[in-house]
Enzyme design. Structure first.
Site, short mmCIF file in Angstrom:
data_model
loop_
_atom_site.label_atom_id
_atom_site.label_comp_id
_atom_site.label_asym_id
_atom_site.label_seq_id
_atom_site.Cartn_x
_atom_site.Cartn_y
_atom_site.Cartn_z
CG ASP A 49 -37.54 -6.01 -16.63
OD1 ASP A 49 -37.16 -7.15 -16.97
OD2 ASP A 49 -37.17 -4.97 -17.21
CG HIS A 88 -38.35 -11.11 -18.87
ND1 HIS A 88 -37.49 -11.22 -19.94
CD2 HIS A 88 -37.90 -10.06 -18.14
CE1 HIS A 88 -36.57 -10.27 -19.85
NE2 HIS A 88 -36.79 -9.55 -18.77
NE ARG A 97 -32.77 -4.47 -16.24
CZ ARG A 97 -33.45 -4.86 -15.17
NH1 ARG A 97 -33.05 -4.52 -13.97
NH2 ARG A 97 -34.55 -5.58 -15.31
CG HIS A 157 -38.27 -6.81 -21.93
ND1 HIS A 157 -39.11 -6.62 -20.86
CD2 HIS A 157 -37.06 -7.05 -21.39
CE1 HIS A 157 -38.42 -6.72 -19.74
NE2 HIS A 157 -37.17 -6.98 -20.02
O1 LIG Z 1 -30.28 -6.60 -22.49
C1 LIG Z 1 -31.41 -6.49 -22.97
O2 LIG Z 1 -31.61 -6.27 -24.16
C2 LIG Z 1 -32.63 -6.60 -22.08
C3 LIG Z 1 -32.30 -7.29 -20.80
C4 LIG Z 1 -33.47 -7.30 -19.86
O3 LIG Z 1 -34.30 -8.15 -19.88
C5 LIG Z 1 -33.60 -6.18 -18.92
O4 LIG Z 1 -32.72 -5.31 -18.87
O5 LIG Z 1 -34.61 -6.14 -18.22
FE LIG Z 2 -35.91 -7.68 -18.50
#
Ligand SMILES: O=C(O)CCC(=O)C(=O)O
Ligand SMILES: [Fe+2]
Length: 285
Positions: free
Chosen positions: A102, A100, A276, A262
């Site tokens: 984000d 996907h 994040r 990703h």
């Molecule tokens: O936890 C991860 O490796 C990526 C998770 C994810 O898709 C994000 O943080 O946007």
């Molecule tokens: Fe993500």
């Protein structure tokens, strides 16, 4: 551009680079300018062994633009800019474990995402990235012709394609700590219409813009749209377009959602905890 203040180690042939020789807690403007150029060139950049307090991570993120706040997930109490991504042993739901880009369900999707590792499994839990410039450039001219000017319809919850659970609380049920972060009211609308082929506002390059949020293509019958979407999702994540990052405590990744897909890998059953931050973006064109 010549890089004089940073050292670069590409992690695959087609995207991703580890940036060395940098302490992100003490960044000067010249070094940041090189990091920014490297980010545009490699589309996802990584740093190792960083020691960042929340405010230091927020300061670094702000150099890329305004902070974007997740529409239905709550950040840390003290630092709402930071969404803690956490998975405990026994949790079955893994945040982001499908290809996907984000916030694609948002009319103005986040342009960048920064993930900083606090606790990582002894093995597993890597993240994969795929180069969407290449995904576009490797299509035939007739296919590019078909895709030009198409619009996608995207949603935050896959009601027709994808995860099949419309209610967010249900979707996160097998990960109680993530479920607890859903804002009330949790079911805010998350729908968007975007160009299937977009132009990067900084590099000027065209890329494919598709991911797990994509439900439909305007004007097509449902099975036509399904067939095209399936083809494009497979094509856009071909192994040779990807790189894979092995996390260590103190690793930080920053990817460009305008030209990268990703996915998190759900191949572990240990605690994993990441901080994040997403950076606001503009309407894709
Ligand atoms: O936890 C991860 O490796 C990526 C998770 C994810 O898709 C994000 O943080 O946007
Ligand atoms: Fe993500």
């Amino acid at each position: 551009m010549n890089f004089r203040r940073i050292a670069i180690e590409p992690v695959s042939g087609n995207l991703g680079a580890i940036i060395k020789g940098v302490d992100l807690a003490k960044l000067d403007d010249e070094t940041f300018a090189e990091i920014h150029q490297a980010w545009l060139k490699y589309s996802v950049i990584f740093f190792r062994d960083q020691k960042l307090r929340p405010l230091q991570q927020i300061d670094f993120a702000k150099r890329f633009g305004e902070i974007h706040f997740h529409p239905y997930m709550r950040g840390l109490d003290d630092h709402p800019e930071i969404l803690e991504i956490i998975k405990e042993p026994g949790d079955e739901y893994t945040f982001g474990a499908v290809w996907h880009t984000d916030q694609m369900f948002n009319p103005e999707p986040a342009k960048a995402t920064m993930l900083y590792a606090h606790e990582v499994p002894t093995s597993g839990g890597d993240t994969q990235f795929s180069n969407q410039y290449l995904a576009y450039e490797t299509l035939s001219e007739p296919m590019k012709g078909i895709l030009e000017n198409l619009k996608t319809f995207n949603v935050g919850d896959g009601f027709r394609r994808g995860v099949g659970k419309v209610n967010r609380k249900d979707r996160y049920a097998s990960n109680p700590k993530m479920q607890a972060k859903i804002r009330e009211p949790g079911n805010v609308p998350t729908e968007s219409v975007h160009p299937l082929v977009r132009t990067h506002p900084e590099t000027g390059r065209k890329s494919l813009y598709i991911g797990s949020h994509t439900q439909n293509l305007f004007g097509f019958n449902e099975n036509e749209a399904d067939t095209l979407i399936d083809f494009l999702r497979n094509h856009s994540t071909r192994p040779e377009f990807t790189c894979r990052f092995r996390w260590e405590v103190g690793s930080l990744a920053l990817w460009d959602n305008r030209c990268v897909q990703h996915q998190a890998l759900a191949d572990y059953n240990e605690r994993r905890r990441m901080h994040r931050i997403t950076i606001a973006g503009d309407e894709p064109f």
